[in-house]
Design an enzyme around this catalytic site. Structure first.
Site, PDB file in Angstrom:
ATOM      1  N   TYR A 177     -22.068 -12.081  18.467  1.00  0.00           N
ATOM      2  CA  TYR A 177     -21.175 -12.113  19.809  1.00  0.00           C
ATOM      3  C   TYR A 177     -21.003 -10.902  20.769  1.00  0.00           C
ATOM      4  CZ  TYR A 177     -18.937 -16.141  17.570  1.00  0.00           C
ATOM      5  OH  TYR A 177     -18.722 -17.412  16.891  1.00  0.00           O
ATOM      6  N   LYS A 204      -0.597  -5.187  -9.258  1.00  0.00           N
ATOM      7  CA  LYS A 204      -0.408  -5.714  -8.098  1.00  0.00           C
ATOM      8  C   LYS A 204      -1.203  -6.217  -7.263  1.00  0.00           C
ATOM      9  CE  LYS A 204       0.585  -1.450  -5.750  1.00  0.00           C
ATOM     10  NZ  LYS A 204       1.617  -0.724  -5.022  1.00  0.00           N
ATOM     11  N   ARG A 223      11.464   5.349   0.920  1.00  0.00           N
ATOM     12  CA  ARG A 223      11.057   3.789   1.344  1.00  0.00           C
ATOM     13  C   ARG A 223      12.290   2.985   0.680  1.00  0.00           C
ATOM     14  NH1 ARG A 223       5.269   2.233  -0.815  1.00  0.00           N
ATOM     15  NH2 ARG A 223       6.127   2.837  -3.018  1.00  0.00           N
ATOM     16  N   MET A 227     -16.881 -14.543  11.436  1.00  0.00           N
ATOM     17  CA  MET A 227     -15.804 -15.035  10.796  1.00  0.00           C
ATOM     18  C   MET A 227     -16.400 -15.461   9.280  1.00  0.00           C
ATOM     19  SD  MET A 227     -13.086 -18.284  10.888  1.00  0.00           S
ATOM     20  CE  MET A 227     -12.063 -17.491  12.226  1.00  0.00           C
TER      21      MET A 227
END
Length: 392
Positions: A266, A40, A138, A314
């Site tokens: 930054y 998955k 769950r 980023m």
């Protein structure tokens, strides 16, 4: 340059490690017990199709994913092995699942009735596993009476009740109390259910339980994180030998010397305390190189550690290579890799982020190419730009 990408940032996924890990688990379980490889979340970030193919070659008997979309991806890639969707499937997807022989998880009477109707309309067999609630809280069937009711709702010549399973919430804990309670509760429901219907495959063990609780293996075990060479907890390392399959690498795009008291990145969160050599890497938090590692983690350059300095941006980030000799633009920087080869383990990176390595692997973004390695040679490539899998 990584051929297939226009940026020198990439992951390497060792198919040899995947093969080794599946083989290790096959040797760890009884030969009568099946092995389900969980692929998955795009194979925990490693690539679902590639991992599934290698796992099956190494002896996996069954595959598992979380959602129907992931299962369809595997079928579209030509993988026809038994395949279970572990989570909920919307009624709109039942026709596709049944037609593609994708096994579904059912845990409510309403879903059971929908599956039966869809299968009978198609005149094709729906394969079903019941999800039993034993303590994860769950999804799942909570009582033996409800389990029987749902099994009866599935009764049809076009529905195959192939299996039933539960999921352990605390199997990586050294205290077995909760896991043993869950196992007992699961067995009670299964024993009652089997007095009313035939269930060929019963399974409950995740990676941690597969390693630590051989008496709970039953008909099949579900191994997810372990296939990728990652341990759920450190104490399990002594019980099975696994190899980390993924490494994350880059190369510097700019190296400069700055004076003492120079602020980096930054927010001015890092200021040099001496004349320093700073290298800029073309990787940032948009690639899964978490901002939480700002001013905290290290990378490996020339077999030595170099600290991450300043806030991770980023698309770029900076490291201090002052204490690493002769760093050049062609040098490979390894952010994490197989620890026995001298690299930083993914687990260490995850700890610095305050999370688990499951998440660290899954965070690596789509714009970071995956290069699939066998015997140290690139044999396949997956990225935004499809080109030949060659490194230089």
């Amino acid at each position: 340059m990584i051929q297939g990408s226009y940026r020198d940032t990439w992951t390497e996924v060792s198919l040899d490690a995947i093969h080794h890990n599946v083989t290790a688990f096959k040797n760890h379980i009884d030969h009568h017990t099946k092995l389900m490889a969980v692929v998955k979340a795009d194979g925990y970030g490693h690539g679902a199709v590639e991992v599934a193919q290698e796992a099956l070659t190494a002896g996996a008997d069954y595959l598992a994913v979380a959602i129907l979309d992931e299962a369809i991806q595997l079928r579209d890639a030509g993988i026809d092995a038994p395949l279970l969707v572990l989570g909920y499937t919307h009624p709109d997807g039942l026709k596709t699942a049944i037609e593609q022989q994708i096994t579904l998880t059912v845990f409510t009477k309403e879903d059971a009735e929908q599956v039966k109707i869809a299968a009978e309309l198609l005149q094709k067999t729906a394969r079903i596993h019941l999800k039993i609630e034993s303590g994860m809280n769950r999804i799942g069937i909570a009582t033996k009476e409800e389990a029987v009711e749902i099994a009866k709702a599935l009764h049809s010549s076009f529905v195959m009740l192939e299996g039933a399973f539960t999921h352990f919430a605390d199997a990586d804990n050294t205290d077995p109390t909760y896991t043993e309670m869950q196992f007992h509760r699961f067995n009670q429901i299964i024993s009652h259910l089997r007095t009313h219907c035939h269930i060929p495959i019963v399974h409950c063990c995740n990676t941690a339980a597969t390693i630590a609780y051989p008496d709970m293996h039953l008909d099949m075990v579900r191994v997810g994180i372990g296939i990728y060479g990652l341990y759920p907890e450190t104490h399990l390392k002594e019980l099975i030998d696994l190899k980390q399959a993924m490494s994350l690498k880059t190369k510097p795009v700019y190296i400069k010397t700055v004076d003492q008291d120079t602020a980096i990145s930054y927010g001015l969160t890092f200021t040099t305390e001496r004349k320093s050599t700073i290298a800029t890497m073309p990787i940032g938090y948009a690639d899964g190189f978490s901002r939480l590692l700002s001013n905290r983690g290290d990378v490996i350059v020339h077999a030595g550690r170099a600290p991450i300095v300043g806030r991770i941006c980023m698309d770029q980030s900076m490291i201090d290579v002052t204490d690493v000799e002769n760093v050049g633009l062609d040098d490979v920087i390894t952010i994490f890799g197989e620890p026995t080869e001298g690299y930083i383990a993914m687990e260490e990176v995850a700890n610095l982020m305050g999370t688990i390595h499951y998440e660290t692997a899954c965070l690596i973004g789509k714009r970071v190419p995956r290069i699939y390695m066998r015997q140290s040679e690139a044999v396949n490539y997956k990225g935004l730009v499809e080109k030949e899998p060659v490194t230089s």
